[in-house]
Design a protein around this motif. Structure first.
Motif, PDB file in Angstrom:
ATOM      1  N   UNK A   1      82.486  80.721  40.702  1.00 48.98           N
ATOM      2  CA  UNK A   1      83.726  79.945  40.588  1.00 48.98           C
ATOM      3  C   UNK A   1      84.940  80.855  40.491  1.00 48.98           C
ATOM      4  N   UNK A   2      84.837  81.914  39.689  1.00 52.00           N
ATOM      5  CA  UNK A   2      85.948  82.851  39.557  1.00 52.00           C
ATOM      6  C   UNK A   2      86.214  83.545  40.886  1.00 52.00           C
ATOM      7  N   UNK A   3      85.165  83.937  41.568  1.00 52.98           N
ATOM      8  CA  UNK A   3      85.337  84.572  42.879  1.00 52.98           C
ATOM      9  C   UNK A   3      86.060  83.657  43.854  1.00 52.98           C
ATOM     10  N   UNK A   4      85.866  82.351  43.691  1.00 47.17           N
ATOM     11  CA  UNK A   4      86.500  81.388  44.592  1.00 47.17           C
ATOM     12  C   UNK A   4      87.855  80.899  44.090  1.00 47.17           C
ATOM     13  N   UNK A   5      88.320  81.445  42.953  1.00 48.62           N
ATOM     14  CA  UNK A   5      89.688  81.155  42.537  1.00 48.62           C
ATOM     15  C   UNK A   5      89.873  80.411  41.241  1.00 48.62           C
ATOM     16  N   UNK A   6      88.794  80.068  40.536  1.00 51.80           N
ATOM     17  CA  UNK A   6      88.950  79.379  39.251  1.00 51.80           C
ATOM     18  C   UNK A   6      89.772  80.237  38.289  1.00 51.80           C
ATOM     19  N   UNK A   7      90.652  79.588  37.549  1.00 57.04           N
ATOM     20  CA  UNK A   7      91.377  80.318  36.499  1.00 57.04           C
ATOM     21  C   UNK A   7      91.101  79.735  35.109  1.00 57.04           C
ATOM     22  N   UNK A   8      90.125  78.825  35.030  1.00 53.52           N
ATOM     23  CA  UNK A   8      89.605  78.334  33.757  1.00 53.52           C
ATOM     24  C   UNK A   8      88.123  78.055  33.951  1.00 53.52           C
ATOM     25  N   UNK A   9      87.284  78.595  33.071  1.00 52.67           N
ATOM     26  CA  UNK A   9      85.847  78.371  33.156  1.00 52.67           C
ATOM     27  C   UNK A   9      85.376  77.739  31.855  1.00 52.67           C
TER      28      UNK A   9
ATOM     29  N   UNK B   1      87.678  89.231  43.090  1.00 54.19           N
ATOM     30  CA  UNK B   1      88.585  88.300  43.774  1.00 54.19           C
ATOM     31  C   UNK B   1      90.026  88.792  43.733  1.00 54.19           C
ATOM     32  N   UNK B   2      90.219  90.041  43.315  1.00 56.14           N
ATOM     33  CA  UNK B   2      91.546  90.635  43.325  1.00 56.14           C
ATOM     34  C   UNK B   2      92.459  90.161  42.214  1.00 56.14           C
ATOM     35  N   UNK B   3      91.858  89.733  41.110  1.00 52.32           N
ATOM     36  CA  UNK B   3      92.665  89.247  39.991  1.00 52.32           C
ATOM     37  C   UNK B   3      92.297  89.987  38.712  1.00 52.32           C
ATOM     38  N   UNK B   4      93.044  89.686  37.651  1.00 49.48           N
ATOM     39  CA  UNK B   4      92.790  90.287  36.353  1.00 49.48           C
ATOM     40  C   UNK B   4      91.976  89.324  35.494  1.00 49.48           C
ATOM     41  N   UNK B   5      91.125  89.870  34.645  1.00 48.59           N
ATOM     42  CA  UNK B   5      90.290  89.035  33.781  1.00 48.59           C
ATOM     43  C   UNK B   5      91.131  88.140  32.891  1.00 48.59           C
ATOM     44  N   UNK B   6      92.276  88.643  32.419  1.00 51.41           N
ATOM     45  CA  UNK B   6      93.110  87.866  31.504  1.00 51.41           C
ATOM     46  C   UNK B   6      93.765  86.669  32.185  1.00 51.41           C
ATOM     47  N   UNK B   7      93.691  86.615  33.512  1.00 49.55           N
ATOM     48  CA  UNK B   7      94.230  85.466  34.228  1.00 49.55           C
ATOM     49  C   UNK B   7      93.224  84.325  34.340  1.00 49.55           C
ATOM     50  N   UNK B   8      92.030  84.521  33.800  1.00 50.45           N
ATOM     51  CA  UNK B   8      90.986  83.487  33.819  1.00 50.45           C
ATOM     52  C   UNK B   8      90.678  83.097  32.380  1.00 50.45           C
ATOM     53  N   UNK B   9      90.961  81.849  32.029  1.00 55.61           N
ATOM     54  CA  UNK B   9      90.778  81.360  30.663  1.00 55.61           C
ATOM     55  C   UNK B   9      89.316  80.996  30.417  1.00 55.61           C
ATOM     56  N   UNK B  10      88.762  81.501  29.316  1.00 56.08           N
ATOM     57  CA  UNK B  10      87.416  81.131  28.889  1.00 56.08           C
ATOM     58  C   UNK B  10      87.520  79.984  27.894  1.00 56.08           C
ATOM     59  N   UNK B  11      87.021  78.815  28.290  1.00 59.56           N
ATOM     60  CA  UNK B  11      86.960  77.652  27.405  1.00 59.56           C
ATOM     61  C   UNK B  11      85.540  77.554  26.869  1.00 59.56           C
ATOM     62  N   UNK B  12      85.392  77.617  25.562  1.00 59.02           N
ATOM     63  CA  UNK B  12      84.065  77.525  24.937  1.00 59.02           C
ATOM     64  C   UNK B  12      83.689  76.052  24.792  1.00 59.02           C
ATOM     65  N   UNK B  13      82.586  75.673  25.414  1.00 56.32           N
ATOM     66  CA  UNK B  13      82.132  74.282  25.370  1.00 56.32           C
ATOM     67  C   UNK B  13      81.251  74.095  24.140  1.00 56.32           C
ATOM     68  N   UNK B  14      81.648  73.182  23.266  1.00 51.89           N
ATOM     69  CA  UNK B  14      81.066  73.117  21.920  1.00 51.89           C
ATOM     70  C   UNK B  14      80.239  71.858  21.670  1.00 51.89           C
ATOM     71  N   UNK B  15      79.824  71.185  22.724  1.00 50.20           N
ATOM     72  CA  UNK B  15      79.003  69.976  22.594  1.00 50.20           C
ATOM     73  C   UNK B  15      77.773  70.235  21.725  1.00 50.20           C
ATOM     74  N   UNK B  16      77.613  69.433  20.679  1.00 51.56           N
ATOM     75  CA  UNK B  16      76.472  69.480  19.760  1.00 51.56           C
ATOM     76  C   UNK B  16      76.410  70.750  18.922  1.00 51.56           C
ATOM     77  N   UNK B  17      77.472  71.539  18.934  1.00 53.21           N
ATOM     78  CA  UNK B  17      77.509  72.718  18.070  1.00 53.21           C
ATOM     79  C   UNK B  17      78.393  72.436  16.857  1.00 53.21           C
ATOM     80  N   UNK B  18      78.122  73.121  15.779  1.00 54.08           N
ATOM     81  CA  UNK B  18      78.740  72.815  14.497  1.00 54.08           C
ATOM     82  C   UNK B  18      80.135  73.425  14.368  1.00 54.08           C
TER      83      UNK B  18
END
Length: 234
Positions: A209-217, A21-38
């Motif tokens: 989603x990233x290809x379509x412009x998401x900057x947080x996943x 999508x012509x962007x850098x990986x560091x411009x997309x934030x990875x949010x770790x979803x922790x539901x039911x994890x310790x």
């Protein structure tokens, strides 16, 4: 694979999608979803470089908050108005605001803490009855109302959850629709909004989603593995 290996694999997939999508990986934030994890699993992910975690339920935030290493907290699940008071001073970003009624409660609690609460407006582009969020055509009206009536709220962008399908390409038009709304506000110079976050994509569809412009996943299962639903959900 370990949590460390899983995060590395996701980061590589994110990098490739960002490049497409012509962007850098560091411009997309990875949010770790922790539901039911310790807290132990969460701390392991933090040790592997995770800086942001997302929880679906207020009760889980309260149970884990003091047992997790310093990190940015995101409330990504549906938020009931009577639960706002418990997390207003704990989370950095609320992703799931979909009504003026909820926004007014956030406004009330934020004012009590003398803070400005960052939120995202949740858009249900597919208008699925099983999901929360407002329709795309209602977004402007809600944003305008929050800007006018909630001085202790700062709208940072949009969140959406695409339909869960076997073919992730079916999610693409919904991501694109929400991205188009985001782009309109991203250029807003009035100062009423501060659009910087487009939260789209989960374990099954984050590359599209990233290809379509998401900057947080928001990725959970692909990091931690399947959740243990034998635990009682709060």
């Amino acid at each position: 694979m370990s949590i460390r290996d899983n995060i590395a694999a996701i980061e590589e997939r994110k990098r490739q999608a960002a490049e497409r999508s012509g962007r850098r990986a560091e411009d997309v934030l990875l949010i770790a979803v922790t539901k039911l994890h310790t807290p132990e699993e969460i701390n392991e992910a933090i040790d592997c470089g995770i800086t942001d975690i997302g929880e679906n339920k207020v009760q889980e935030i309260l149970e884990k908050y003091d047992r997790v290493k310093p990190v940015r907290w995101h409330l990504i699940g549906h938020l009931q108005t009577n639960k706002v008071k418990y997390i207003i001073d704990k989370v950095d970003l609320i992703h799931s605001v979909d009504s003026l009624h909820l926004a007014k409660e956030i406004e009330k609690r934020a004012a009590q803490h003398d803070k400005v609460m960052d939120i995202l407006v949740q858009v249900n582009a597919a208008e699925e009855e099983s999901k929360f969020g407002i329709g795309a055509e209602e977004t402007d009206q809600l944003i305008q109302a929050i800007c006018e009536q909630c001085p202790h709220i700062r709208i940072k962008g949009l969140m959406c959850i695409a339909p869960l399908t076997d073919d992730v390409e079916e999610a693409r038009p919904f991501f694109a629709e929400v991205k188009a709304i985001y782009d309109r506000y991203r250029g807003d110079k009035s100062g009423k909004t501060d659009f910087q976050v487009l939260s789209m994509g989960m374990s099954n569809d984050f590359e599209v989603a990233v290809e379509e412009g998401a900057n947080a996943i928001r990725v959970g299962t692909a990091i931690f593995g399947a959740r243990n639903y034998r635990q009682e959900e709060k």
